[in-house]
Design an enzyme around this catalytic site. Structure first.
Site, PDB file in Angstrom:
ATOM      1  N   TYR A 155       0.837  -1.213   0.000  1.00 47.49           N
ATOM      2  CA  TYR A 155       0.000   0.000   0.000  1.00 47.49           C
ATOM      3  C   TYR A 155       0.873   1.265   0.000  1.00 47.49           C
ATOM      4  CZ  TYR A 155      -3.963   2.936   1.656  1.00 47.49           C
ATOM      5  OH  TYR A 155      -4.942   3.884   1.801  1.00 47.49           O
ATOM      6  N   LYS A 159       0.819   3.963  -2.975  1.00 50.06           N
ATOM      7  CA  LYS A 159       0.384   5.347  -2.715  1.00 50.06           C
ATOM      8  C   LYS A 159       1.536   6.339  -2.938  1.00 50.06           C
ATOM      9  CE  LYS A 159      -3.972   4.635  -1.497  1.00 50.06           C
ATOM     10  NZ  LYS A 159      -5.108   5.159  -2.293  1.00 50.06           N
TER      11      LYS A 159
HETATM   12  N1  LIG Z   1     -10.071   5.648   5.291  1.00 43.36           N
HETATM   13  C1  LIG Z   1      -8.829   6.033   5.480  1.00 43.36           C
HETATM   14  O1  LIG Z   1      -8.352   6.165   6.614  1.00 43.36           O
HETATM   15  C2  LIG Z   1      -7.945   6.333   4.302  1.00 43.36           C
HETATM   16  C3  LIG Z   1      -6.708   6.936   4.557  1.00 43.36           C
HETATM   17  C4  LIG Z   1      -5.873   7.246   3.504  1.00 43.36           C
HETATM   18  C5  LIG Z   1      -6.261   6.940   2.203  1.00 43.36           C
HETATM   19  N2  LIG Z   1      -7.458   6.337   1.980  1.00 43.36           N
HETATM   20  C6  LIG Z   1      -7.804   6.034   0.586  1.00 43.36           C
HETATM   21  O2  LIG Z   1      -9.058   6.610   0.279  1.00 43.36           O
HETATM   22  C7  LIG Z   1      -9.725   5.791  -0.698  1.00 43.36           C
HETATM   23  C8  LIG Z   1     -11.118   5.439  -0.190  1.00 43.36           C
HETATM   24  O3  LIG Z   1     -10.993   4.734   1.039  1.00 43.36           O
HETATM   25  P1  LIG Z   1     -12.241   4.418   2.004  1.00 43.36           P
HETATM   26  O4  LIG Z   1     -11.698   4.361   3.379  1.00 43.36           O
HETATM   27  O5  LIG Z   1     -13.367   5.312   1.686  1.00 43.36           O
HETATM   28  O6  LIG Z   1     -12.540   2.904   1.565  1.00 43.36           O
HETATM   29  P2  LIG Z   1     -13.918   2.146   1.212  1.00 43.36           P
HETATM   30  O7  LIG Z   1     -13.592   0.695   1.252  1.00 43.36           O
HETATM   31  O8  LIG Z   1     -15.027   2.671   2.059  1.00 43.36           O
HETATM   32  O9  LIG Z   1     -14.182   2.610  -0.297  1.00 43.36           O
HETATM   33  C9  LIG Z   1     -13.398   2.139  -1.362  1.00 43.36           C
HETATM   34  C10 LIG Z   1     -14.320   1.814  -2.528  1.00 43.36           C
HETATM   35  O10 LIG Z   1     -13.530   1.381  -3.643  1.00 43.36           O
HETATM   36  C11 LIG Z   1     -14.253   0.360  -4.294  1.00 43.36           C
HETATM   37  N3  LIG Z   1     -13.347  -0.456  -5.124  1.00 43.36           N
HETATM   38  C12 LIG Z   1     -12.456  -1.378  -4.707  1.00 43.36           C
HETATM   39  N4  LIG Z   1     -11.841  -1.933  -5.768  1.00 43.36           N
HETATM   40  C13 LIG Z   1     -12.336  -1.332  -6.876  1.00 43.36           C
HETATM   41  C14 LIG Z   1     -12.106  -1.498  -8.276  1.00 43.36           C
HETATM   42  N5  LIG Z   1     -11.223  -2.386  -8.752  1.00 43.36           N
HETATM   43  N6  LIG Z   1     -12.809  -0.727  -9.139  1.00 43.36           N
HETATM   44  C15 LIG Z   1     -13.717   0.178  -8.677  1.00 43.36           C
HETATM   45  N7  LIG Z   1     -13.987   0.355  -7.362  1.00 43.36           N
HETATM   46  C16 LIG Z   1     -13.298  -0.396  -6.478  1.00 43.36           C
HETATM   47  C17 LIG Z   1     -14.903  -0.423  -3.162  1.00 43.36           C
HETATM   48  O11 LIG Z   1     -16.006  -1.209  -3.617  1.00 43.36           O
HETATM   49  C18 LIG Z   1     -15.324   0.708  -2.220  1.00 43.36           C
HETATM   50  O12 LIG Z   1     -16.646   1.157  -2.476  1.00 43.36           O
HETATM   51  C19 LIG Z   1      -8.821   4.600  -0.943  1.00 43.36           C
HETATM   52  O13 LIG Z   1      -8.011   4.818  -2.078  1.00 43.36           O
HETATM   53  C20 LIG Z   1      -7.963   4.551   0.303  1.00 43.36           C
HETATM   54  O14 LIG Z   1      -6.727   3.934   0.067  1.00 43.36           O
HETATM   55  C21 LIG Z   1      -8.308   6.021   2.987  1.00 43.36           C
END
Ligand SMILES: NC(=O)c1ccc[n+]([C@@H]2O[C@H](COP(=O)([O-])OP(=O)(O)OC[C@H]3O[C@@H](n4cnc5c(N)ncnc54)[C@H](O)[C@@H]3O)[C@@H](O)[C@H]2O)c1
Length: 248
Positions: A155, A159
């Protein structure tokens, strides 16, 4: 502040849940039309239906961002439905955490593919209409983990790679008035994070060690994305905005 997003068309990947869903909602609130693109088709339908019920313009589509044909269809659908594509938010992503000595190749490939190949395929497909319009905004959702986290070699690498991708694209596409930026969230309270077995410890640590002593909320990210997508941010490109409560 007038953001100039009324009438704009945005594609948000991974928009069925979490940060993506909140970002789609924020675009709708500003009067933009949104394609809720997610591999989880039924959940994308529910999210888009809720946005439409609230007066927004939102359409759902089942899309796998790692699949070239699926991404091509996504851009075709958005152009057919809305006639333009102004904003792409590369948000789809997930973690598969393990120490590297126990990390299967499948977990490396899955995370690198969804983050990097996904952003590559979606950006490449979106750039043709953006260049033609002489306007575009691409916002890549990276993570504070780009600095390196134990148990997250896949990851963190993906990223961090996304930041190099952001800068290269910003240099290439500026002449079309397409800006390309990244947002690096800290720990954001989403279902994905709440599902972690050690969630309570994560929350406590965030409250203790973050200068702004709380976990982030999805709106913290959505608001930042909205600004970068706006007319107001037209001279910002190749940047990374950390939304981490000051924990860097
Ligand atoms: N939540 C956190 O603390 C956090 C921190 C830093 C970065 N992020 C990043 O933010 C983004 C969203 O995270 P989140 O926490 O809302 O996660 P989440 O799991 O709630 O949402 C991610 C979404 O991506 C979709 N997805 C997965 N694989 C896919 C694909 N191949 N094609 C299309 N859609 C796909 C999933 O179905 C899901 O709806 C991610 O990229 C994550 O790495 C999150």
């Amino acid at each position: 502040m007038e953001l100039g997003l009324k009438g704009k068309v945005a594609v948000v990947t991974g928009a069925a849940h979490g940060i993506g869903a909140a970002t789609a909602a924020a675009f709708c609130k500003e009067g933009a039309a949104v394609l809720v693109a997610d591999i989880d088709g039924p959940a994308a339908q529910r999210t888009a239906a809720a946005l439409a019920a609230g007066g927004g313009t939102a359409v759902a589509l089942a899309v796998d961002v790692t699949d070239e044909a699926s991404v091509a269809a996504m851009v075709q659908v958005v152009l057919e439905r809305f006639g333009a594509l102004h904003v792409l938010v590369n948000n789809a992503g997930f973690t598969r955490d393990k120490r590297i000595t126990r990390m299967p190749v499948e977990d490396w490939d899955a995370v690198v593919d969804v983050v990097l190949k996904g952003a590559f395929l979606c950006s490449r497909a979106a750039l043709a209409p953006m260049a033609e319009q002489n306007f575009g905004r691409i916002i890549n959702i990276s993570s504070r983990a780009h600095l390196g986290n134990p148990g997250q070699a896949n990851y963190s690498a993906a990223k961090a790679g996304l930041l190099g991708f952001t800068r290269a694209l910003a240099l290439e596409q500026g002449r079309h008035h397409v800006t390309v930026n990244a947002v690096a969230p800290g720990i954001i309270d989403t279902d994905a994070v709440r599902r972690l077995p050690h969630f309570e410890k994560v929350r406590e640590a965030a409250e203790k060690t973050t200068p702004i002593p709380r976990m982030g909320v999805v709106e913290d990210i959505a608001d930042t994305v909205l600004y970068l997508a706006s007319e107001r941010a037209g001279y910002i490109t190749g940047e990374v905005v950390h939304v981490t409560g000051g924990r860097y």
